[in-house]
Write a protein that holds these residues in place. Structure first.
Motif, PDB file in Angstrom:
ATOM      1  N   VAL A 236      17.152  14.539   5.999  1.00 24.85           N
ATOM      2  CA  VAL A 236      18.141  14.682   4.925  1.00 24.85           C
ATOM      3  C   VAL A 236      19.579  14.743   5.439  1.00 24.85           C
ATOM      4  CG1 VAL A 236      16.546  15.801   3.316  1.00 24.85           C
ATOM      5  CG2 VAL A 236      17.820  17.202   4.930  1.00 24.85           C
ATOM      6  N   SER A 237      19.789  14.655   6.740  1.00 20.42           N
ATOM      7  CA  SER A 237      21.150  14.746   7.271  1.00 20.42           C
ATOM      8  C   SER A 237      21.817  13.379   7.280  1.00 20.42           C
ATOM      9  CB  SER A 237      21.130  15.318   8.695  1.00 20.42           C
ATOM     10  OG  SER A 237      20.423  14.459   9.569  1.00 20.42           O
ATOM     11  N   GLU A 238      23.076  13.345   6.868  1.00 24.44           N
ATOM     12  CA  GLU A 238      23.825  12.095   6.808  1.00 24.44           C
ATOM     13  C   GLU A 238      24.073  11.548   8.216  1.00 24.44           C
ATOM     14  OE1 GLU A 238      25.610  10.752   3.901  1.00 24.44           O
ATOM     15  OE2 GLU A 238      24.635  12.124   2.514  1.00 24.44           O
ATOM     16  N   PRO A 239      24.131  10.232   8.365  1.00 32.27           N
ATOM     17  CA  PRO A 239      24.329   9.654   9.695  1.00 32.27           C
ATOM     18  C   PRO A 239      25.681  10.032  10.286  1.00 32.27           C
ATOM     19  CG  PRO A 239      24.546   7.974   7.999  1.00 32.27           C
ATOM     20  CD  PRO A 239      24.025   9.200   7.313  1.00 32.27           C
ATOM     21  N   GLY A 240      25.674  10.384  11.560  1.00 32.47           N
ATOM     22  CA  GLY A 240      26.907  10.745  12.242  1.00 32.47           C
ATOM     23  C   GLY A 240      27.405  12.134  11.928  1.00 32.47           C
TER      24      GLY A 240
END
Length: 511
Positions: free
Chosen positions: A267-271
């Motif tokens: 669920v973590s956004e890229p970067g």
């Protein structure tokens, strides 16, 4: 940043602090249980608006008719639908139109609506307070053998690095494994930064069919979508997974429940390390619909450390995630979450938040805990976990509070050093790329509890989530408040530091 509750983090979730991020544009609609919102297919987007694109959650009365009405309203207000979860009445939309949220709140049947972030997409690095302390495998194996010699030899069934895992013996998981190491029919989903399922300590227990990337709000089940964006910085979920279910296979470390399955819901956004509401909603729904028994939540939903009902936008986040978590519970899922790493008394009459919003410019605010909640850990029905160190005391960073903490578990503490050659008071577990590292935080405590819940699920497959929670608390061991610590309040049975006590894996499998 979604405080990954693994390392004492800036916002304090016992998780690793991940950095700010924003919007990921998703072009397609989700599959079941999500629905396209018009009989002829996806609703076309309105012409591009002038403002920056943001992501929104629109919460309405559940049902097909209401969902289609929301889709029409989204387009009319200058937005586009990303996905709709008809059964819980949550629609994820993108829009750059000024006043979009206000327009949606005026739609009949809509109960709340708001942006899930305060800034459009941007990349940033992690801001962990405690960085991973990677181990030199040769050195660690030597230290483990030194412990074995001091103890008179290797314990039967022990893993090579297990002598350095003070946390496993602290909750008697080593002894529990000799009785019952858990059922293959039980899966714990790690809602986090992704999991490296190729790790030699994880691949045997990994469930790909119950894994996905939920980034942006729509589940992507393509092979490997659940893996970390960047193994060098997105290590948090892999570390958590090892504590839960690292296999007893003669390699590396041991998990609390080495016989169960583990899945990854990224669920973590890229970067970045931002965990936004639409992604977390997707994860809870996916877990519920794919037979997951337990979810591990070592984070808080960005960008607000506390979401307050008095704010229309924050109320929408609280509503959307709350609906998804309740849906999972109704499907038999036990949700376990980290209490946070801010050393806060969550039972205090007022709390200070200086970190929100964490995706733009934070402001200092005082919040009322009666109406402002840390999500998902303070959602009704969620097991809230505090952290302890190697000496059994509350970890210096761990949040606490009478009536706010359900149970405690080892999370690590650099000030509580075990009598081991490594002299490291943090928690040793798996890392991407086949490596191992020490981390600390309520993020590290939570997977210990998720593992014990998985053992209880294995022993009591027909029990409801509430019954599993009762058993978890009944079998916990409470040492009572330390005489020297005035922050601890309550009784020997229930108090602000341990809740009902330190979880006990052995009791979970033999009673």
């Amino acid at each position: 940043m979604a405080q990954l509750r693994s390392v004492p983090s800036r916002s304090g979730r016992g998780r690793t602090l991940l950095a700010a991020t924003g919007l990921v544009l998703v072009a397609a609609f989700a599959q079941a249980p999500s629905t396209a919102l018009a009989a002829g297919g996806p609703v076309p987007a309105a012409p591009a608006a002038d403002g920056p694109q943001l992501s929104y959650v629109v919460n309405a009365v559940p049902g097909a008719v209401e969902t289609r009405a929301v889709a029409r309203a989204v387009r009319a207000a200058g937005g586009s639908v990303v996905v709709a979860y008809e059964r819980i009445g949550v629609t994820v939309a993108h829009s750059g139109a000024p006043g979009f949220a206000e327009a949606m709140r005026a739609v009949p049947g809509v109960q709340s609506a708001g942006a899930t972030r305060t800034a459009p997409l941007r990349a940033s690095g992690t801001t962990d307070i405690g960085r991973p302390q990677k181990v030199d495998l040769k050195q660690a194996l030597g230290q483990a053998r030194q412990v074995e010699r001091a103890r008179g030899g290797t314990a039967a069934g022990g893993e090579p690095l297990e002598p350095l895992q003070w946390d496993i013996s602290a909750i008697r998981a080593d002894r529990a494994a000799k009785v019952d190491d858990g059922s293959r029919r039980v899966t714990v989903a790690v809602i986090d930064t992704g999991v490296d399922d190729t790790h030699p300590d994880l691949k045997a227990n990994f469930s790909a069919r119950q894994s996905a990337s939920c980034v942006g709000g729509r589940a992507d089940t393509s092979p490997g979508a659940w893996r970390p964006w960047d193994p060098a910085s997105d290590y948090h979920g892999t570390h958590v997974a090892g504590t839960i279910a690292a296999a007893r296979n003669g390699v590396g470390v041991a998990g609390v429940a080495p016989g169960v399955k583990v899945a990854a819901l990224k669920v973590s956004e890229p970067g970045t390390s931002m965990f936004y509401a639409e992604s977390v909603v997707c994860a809870f729904v996916f877990a519920a619909d794919h037979g997951v028994a337990v979810t591990n939540n070592s984070y808080y939903v960005d960008p607000w450390l506390f979401n307050c009902r008095g704010d229309a936008g924050q109320r929408a986040i609280l509503d959307a995630v709350g609906r998804a978590a309740r849906y999972a519970e109704r499907r038999g899922v036990v949700n376990v979450a980290a209490a946070g790493n801010s050393a806060m008394d969550l039972a205090a009459p007022k709390l200070k938040d200086t970190s929100s919003p964490d995706d733009s410019t934070p402001v200092s605010r005082t919040v009322d805990p009666a109406t402002c909640w840390d999500v998902p850990t303070q959602l009704p029905g969620t097991v809230t976990v505090a952290a302890t160190g190697a000496k059994g005391l509350r970890s210096y960073y761990s949040n606490y509070g009478l009536g706010r903490i359900d149970v405690a578990a080892p999370g690590g503490d650099s000030t509580q050093v075990p009598d081991l050659p490594a002299k490291n008071g943090n928690v040793l577990s798996t890392m991407p790329g086949g490596e191992y590292a020490y981390l600390a935080g309520t993020s590290m405590a939570t997977p210990h509890v998720a593992g014990v819940v998985a053992l209880l699920r294995s022993a009591h497959p027909g029990a409801s989530p509430q019954e599993i929670q009762w058993l978890l608390k009944l079998e916990a061991d409470n040492p009572g408040c330390p005489a020297s610590d005035a922050t601890c309040t309550g009784t020997r049975h229930v108090n602000s530091h341990y809740g009902y006590g330190l979880v006990d894996a052995l009791d979970a499998v033999r009673r």
